[in-house]
Every structure is written in structure tokens, then in C-alpha cells.
Write a protein that holds these residues in place. Structure first.
Motif, PDB file in Angstrom:
ATOM      1  N   GLY A  81      80.737  18.113  72.481  1.00  0.00           N
ATOM      2  CA  GLY A  81      79.512  17.506  72.999  1.00  0.00           C
ATOM      3  C   GLY A  81      78.311  17.708  72.095  1.00  0.00           C
ATOM      4  N   LYS A  82      78.321  18.793  71.324  1.00  0.00           N
ATOM      5  CA  LYS A  82      77.198  19.058  70.410  1.00  0.00           C
ATOM      6  C   LYS A  82      77.067  17.978  69.332  1.00  0.00           C
ATOM      7  N   PHE A  83      78.189  17.292  69.050  1.00  0.00           N
ATOM      8  CA  PHE A  83      78.192  16.313  67.961  1.00  0.00           C
ATOM      9  C   PHE A  83      78.130  14.866  68.465  1.00  0.00           C
ATOM     10  N   LEU A  84      77.936  14.704  69.767  1.00  0.00           N
ATOM     11  CA  LEU A  84      77.826  13.361  70.333  1.00  0.00           C
ATOM     12  C   LEU A  84      76.371  12.932  70.361  1.00  0.00           C
ATOM     13  N   PHE A  85      76.105  11.657  70.229  1.00  0.00           N
ATOM     14  CA  PHE A  85      74.726  11.179  70.181  1.00  0.00           C
ATOM     15  C   PHE A  85      74.375  10.240  71.330  1.00  0.00           C
ATOM     16  N   ASP A  86      75.336   9.984  72.225  1.00  0.00           N
ATOM     17  CA  ASP A  86      75.012   9.247  73.443  1.00  0.00           C
ATOM     18  C   ASP A  86      75.898   9.786  74.565  1.00  0.00           C
ATOM     19  N   LYS A  87      75.924   9.115  75.687  1.00  0.00           N
ATOM     20  CA  LYS A  87      76.712   9.597  76.827  1.00  0.00           C
ATOM     21  C   LYS A  87      78.148   9.093  76.740  1.00  0.00           C
ATOM     22  N   LEU A  88      78.695   9.188  75.549  1.00  0.00           N
ATOM     23  CA  LEU A  88      80.073   8.771  75.286  1.00  0.00           C
ATOM     24  C   LEU A  88      80.306   7.306  75.655  1.00  0.00           C
ATOM     25  N   GLU A  89      79.368   6.474  75.249  1.00  0.00           N
ATOM     26  CA  GLU A  89      79.546   5.038  75.441  1.00  0.00           C
ATOM     27  C   GLU A  89      80.363   4.456  74.290  1.00  0.00           C
ATOM     28  N   HIS A  90      80.508   5.238  73.213  1.00  0.00           N
ATOM     29  CA  HIS A  90      81.280   4.759  72.067  1.00  0.00           C
ATOM     30  C   HIS A  90      82.727   5.249  72.172  1.00  0.00           C
ATOM     31  N   HIS A  91      83.576   4.683  71.320  1.00  0.00           N
ATOM     32  CA  HIS A  91      84.960   5.169  71.228  1.00  0.00           C
ATOM     33  C   HIS A  91      84.947   6.477  70.439  1.00  0.00           C
ATOM     34  N   LEU A  92      85.817   7.412  70.792  1.00  0.00           N
ATOM     35  CA  LEU A  92      85.797   8.737  70.161  1.00  0.00           C
ATOM     36  C   LEU A  92      87.196   9.191  69.761  1.00  0.00           C
ATOM     37  N   LEU A  93      87.348   9.558  68.480  1.00  0.00           N
ATOM     38  CA  LEU A  93      88.564  10.222  67.996  1.00  0.00           C
ATOM     39  C   LEU A  93      88.159  11.616  67.536  1.00  0.00           C
ATOM     40  N   VAL A  94      88.922  12.627  67.930  1.00  0.00           N
ATOM     41  CA  VAL A  94      88.589  14.002  67.549  1.00  0.00           C
ATOM     42  C   VAL A  94      89.767  14.633  66.806  1.00  0.00           C
ATOM     43  N   PHE A  95      89.461  15.242  65.666  1.00  0.00           N
ATOM     44  CA  PHE A  95      90.436  16.011  64.897  1.00  0.00           C
ATOM     45  C   PHE A  95      89.905  17.445  64.794  1.00  0.00           C
ATOM     46  N   VAL A  96      90.746  18.409  65.115  1.00  0.00           N
ATOM     47  CA  VAL A  96      90.345  19.816  65.018  1.00  0.00           C
ATOM     48  C   VAL A  96      91.230  20.496  63.982  1.00  0.00           C
ATOM     49  N   LEU A 423      72.078   7.065  67.524  1.00  0.00           N
ATOM     50  CA  LEU A 423      72.405   7.820  66.314  1.00  0.00           C
ATOM     51  C   LEU A 423      71.138   8.077  65.483  1.00  0.00           C
ATOM     52  N   ARG A 424      70.270   7.080  65.409  1.00  0.00           N
ATOM     53  CA  ARG A 424      68.992   7.286  64.702  1.00  0.00           C
ATOM     54  C   ARG A 424      68.208   8.429  65.349  1.00  0.00           C
ATOM     55  N   GLU A 425      68.196   8.454  66.678  1.00  0.00           N
ATOM     56  CA  GLU A 425      67.469   9.513  67.400  1.00  0.00           C
ATOM     57  C   GLU A 425      68.105  10.883  67.142  1.00  0.00           C
ATOM     58  N   TYR A 426      69.422  10.923  67.088  1.00  0.00           N
ATOM     59  CA  TYR A 426      70.154  12.163  66.795  1.00  0.00           C
ATOM     60  C   TYR A 426      69.765  12.705  65.418  1.00  0.00           C
ATOM     61  N   LEU A 427      69.667  11.795  64.446  1.00  0.00           N
ATOM     62  CA  LEU A 427      69.315  12.188  63.076  1.00  0.00           C
ATOM     63  C   LEU A 427      67.841  12.578  62.969  1.00  0.00           C
ATOM     64  N   GLU A 428      66.986  11.863  63.684  1.00  0.00           N
ATOM     65  CA  GLU A 428      65.559  12.220  63.701  1.00  0.00           C
ATOM     66  C   GLU A 428      65.381  13.647  64.216  1.00  0.00           C
TER      67      GLU A 428
END
Length: 437
Positions: A81-96, A423-428
């Protein structure tokens, strides 16, 4: 550890890697790995004597013995969740630690026939698109770290957008490395294919939750088919003790549009190699980058825009902010080949040094072999504009706030070209935290 030891370590541990494949070494794809290992063993480790590595000392990376098979680890969803930039409205693939985690990933409803998932599955199924495109753009024969990645390819992201399909929501791929006592290497191999008249936005995101030592050696190949549109964003938020070498190779067909944004704050040592090649007329390409480094971090951006066809446009703008004893390198080349008439190419690199000890090496290059072209390039390296700072201070703004405002304005130039507002807001927010605004 000597150069020979570094190479020998991987050659000797290849059998350990083969055991981790769970019988997959009998599959036909394994021949590609063995061929790449052979190339790896014959290539020299780059040094500052090589022109392409003139300002980049690889010794901090090769002095370690990295475990070939990364440790498995549990990850709480809150860490993702720390690396997400919205309420998971996008598709997500996670590699650990290099391994696809279906339990942490989420794919919303996708249009029919679009494939988004793990490269390991595509390898297992001998996917026709994989066999057609894998290794065709990022060749092993003259790049040691690409050969190393190909030899140890196990997993990564695989995206196939068939002809005429549009993926509305961004596809966010998180590569999370969680280090500990053990030093290890992960080697993500990504293949993104956008066939004719398709459209997709992909976010390639490298992060770490702990300050461990690891080596991320990634390779991404992107095929941008005729009349297709691909937006690609790469974010690096990694451990300040980690090492990152990434290569991205893009093949652009007729009338295609490709954009790349690299935002980097992480890693003790990072090198990003980006190449895009126009293989058809009417192509558009944009490469933007922003790196913010401090302490004794090292960052290197090597880019190449290959105008191999006429009537194509490219725009490249990289910016750097360096603090403390940080060192940066920008080496950008624009190649205009003899038949590439009506080329329009712009390239610029601007860097701000916030310390007398920070160092920036900038080398923008144009190689033009056609006569009917519009090309320009330039670079600036300097400190913050004292007149602008004085103006802000004369309006009652304090020294630190004035500095932070000017840095923010400088960095925002790159970020505002990203189309995804969350994403822009996350980077700002990253910039604001970084410079205490």
C-alpha cells in the motif's frame, strides 16, 4: 573480489539456479538461457576505459557475492500500500524478491484477449508472442548485464495488448525487494507488446521496504506496433544500499507514439540504459527523466534515440538535483541515419548542484547523417538561481522555503508531463518530503 571472480561466481552458480527452476531446464526456452550464459562468460566487465562507461565505476557492484536465488519472504498488504498512488483503481502486478505474487496482485476487468501476468507462465506455455519478441530488441551479444539477465531469466511482467485493443486503466507493476542479512540478486525480465492500433499505460515501479544490500538487474523490451500508443513510467524508490542496472529497449513501428518518464530517488548505484528505435515513418518518441540523489549516491542515465526512418519526431529532457557528495551522469545520443530525412529531434539535460561536493557529468550527443533535419541539443549544470531566491526572500519567504519552492518548480517541469493525475500527486509528495517544503 576481482572482475574474474564476479563472472565466475555466476557461472559456477548457474546449476544452483537450474535447480530452482523445478524441472523447467528441460524446456526449449532453457537453450536461450544457456546461450546467454555462454555470451556472458565471453564478455568483459565494463570499466572506465570503455567510452560508454567513462564516468561510471562498476567496482561497488562487482565486489559482492550475491545469492543467485533470493530469499522468500512474507509481505503484509500494507507494505504494498505504501507504493500505491490511488485507491487501487489501476491494474496491479506485484513481484517480491523477483517472484510473482498472485495473492498481492489484482487485475480489474480487462478487455477480451489482453494478457497481463507473469513471464514465468508465458515461458512455461511456450507463448508464441514470447518466442517472437524475447531477446529481439535487448540483445545479449554486446552487453554483459543483459546477457546475465537472459541467462538467469525466471520471471517478470508479460503484457500483450492485441490489435485494436485499448487498456483504459494503467497497469502498475511493483518490484519489491526486501533485503536482510543476505545479499541477493533479482533479475526481472519484462516483455510488453502493443500490437497495431492498440493503447496501454505501464508503470514499472522498483521499491524496497528495508535498507538491505541487493542487486536489481532488470531488462525491459517494448514493442510498439503500427499506430499504437504506449506510455511508460519507471519509478525507482529503492534501498540506499542497493544497486540497480536497468535496460529498456523499444521498437517503434510506423506512426507509433511512445513516451517514457523515469523518476529516480533510490539506490546507492543506479544505471539506466534506454534505447528507442524508429522502424517505420511517422513515429513520435518522448523521453523525460528526473533524478534526485543525495549523500554518496550515484546515478547514470544512458539514452539512445535511433532515427532510422524519415519523418519521425523525438523530444528528450532529463533533469537532475544533486545534494551532498552525489554524482550524476547523463549521456544522451540522438542518431539520425542517412535516409532519415525530415527528422525533428530535441534533447536537453539540466542539473542543479545543491552542494560544492556534488558532481555532474553531462554529454548530450547528436550524430546526423541526413541533411533535411531539425535537431538541437544542450546541457546546463549549475546552482539555484540566486536572483530568483533573493526575489522570494524579499517577499518575506524564508531561505529554506525559497530553496524548496525553486527546486519544486524545477522538478515539476518533468512531472507535469505525466498524464496520470494521482501519480503526479504521489510524485509531488515525494519532492515535497525530500526538500522539506
Amino acid at each position: 573480489m576481482s572482475n574474474t571472480d564476479f563472472k565466475q561466481w555466476f557461472i559456477e552458480n548457474f546449476q544452483t539456479f537450474e535447480k530452482s527452476l523445478n524441472g523447467e531446464k528441460t524446456e526449449s526456452f532453457h537453450e536461450i538461457r544457456k546461450d546467454a550464459l555462454s555470451k556472458f562468460s565471453s564478455l568483459n566487465i565494463p570499466s572506465v576505459k570503455d567510452e560508454e562507461w567513462k564516468y561510471t565505476n562498476i567496482s561497488p557492484v562487482i565486489k559482492h557475492n550475491f545469492n543467485i536465488v533470493p530469499p522468500k519472504t512474507d509481505v503484509a498488504p500494507e507494505i504494498i500500500g505504501k507504493f500505491l498512488f490511488d485507491k487501487l483503481e489501476h491494474h496491479l502486478l506485484v513481484f517480491v524478491n523477483g517472484e510473482f505474487r498472485k495473492d498481492l496482485s489484482r487485475l480489474n476487468e480487462l478487455p477480451k484477449d489482453i494478457e497481463v501476468g507473469s513471464l514465468a507462465v508465458a515461458i512455461k506455455n511456450n507463448h508464441p508472442a514470447l518466442l517472437k519478441h524475447f531477446g529481439k530488441y535487448a540483445e545479449d551479444s554486446n552487453n554483459l548485464f543483459t546477457a546475465l539477465n537472459s541467462a538467469f531469466t525466471k520471471d517478470g511482467a508479460f503484457i500483450l495488448v492485441p490489435k485494436g485493443k485499448i487498456v483504459e486503466d494503467p497497469i502498475h507493476i511493483i518490484f519489491l525487494n526486501i533485503g536482510g542479512e543476505e545479499k541477493f540478486i533479482t533479475q526481472p525480465r519484462n516483455l510488453f507488446i502493443a500490437e497495431a492500433n492498440s493503447q496501454v499505460t505501464i508503470i514499472e515501479h522498483y521499491g524496497s521496504d528495508k535498507d538491505g544490500i541487493y542487486f536489481n538487474n532488470s531488462v525491459t523490451e517494448i514493442f510498439v506496433g503500427e499506430n499504437s500508443v504506449v506510455d511508460h513510467i519507471k519509478l525507482q524508490e529503492e534501498s540506499l544500499k542497493s544497486f540497480h542496472i536497468g535496460r529498456m529497449e523499444v521498437d517503434q513501428e510506423r506512426n507509433s507514439a511512445f513516451s517514457s518518464h523515469l523518476i529516480s530517488t533510490g539506490a546507492e548505484f543506479s544505471r539506466n540504459e534506454f534505447t528507442t528505435r524508429f522502424n517505420g515513418q511517422g513515429g513520435e518518441s518522448m523521453l523525460n527523466g528526473l533524478f534526485m540523489i543525495k549523500d554518496e549516491q550515484f546515478f547514470d542515465a544512458h539514452t539512445m534515440i535511433d532515427h532510422a526512418m524519415p519523418n519521425c519526431n523525438s523530444h528528450e529532457h532529463y533533469k537532475g538535483i544533486l545534494q551532498d557528495k552525489a554524482r550524476g551522469v547523463f549521456n544522451g545520443k540522438v542518431m539520425v541515419r542517412p535516409d532519415a530525412q525530415k527528422t525533428n529531434a530535441f534533447q536537453e539535460n539540466n542539473s542543479i548542484l545543491l552542494s560544492d561536493d556534488a558532481v555532474m557529468n553531462s554529454k548530450p550527443q547528436l550524430e546526423i547523417f541526413a541533411d533535411d533535419v531539425k535537431c538541437s541539443h544542450g546541457a546546463t549544470v549549475g546552482k539555484l538561481d540566486e536572483e530568483a531566491k533573493f526575489y522570494l526572500k524579499s517577499r518575506g519567504i524564508g531561505e529554506e522555503s525559497a530553496t524548496a519552492m525553486l527546486i519544486h518548480a524545477f522538478a515539476s517541469d518533468v512531472i507535469k508531463t505525466i498524464k496520470i493525475e494521482p501519480l503526479r500527486e504521489y510524485l509531488e509528495e515525494i519532492i515535497t518530503k525530500r526538500f522539506n517544503q
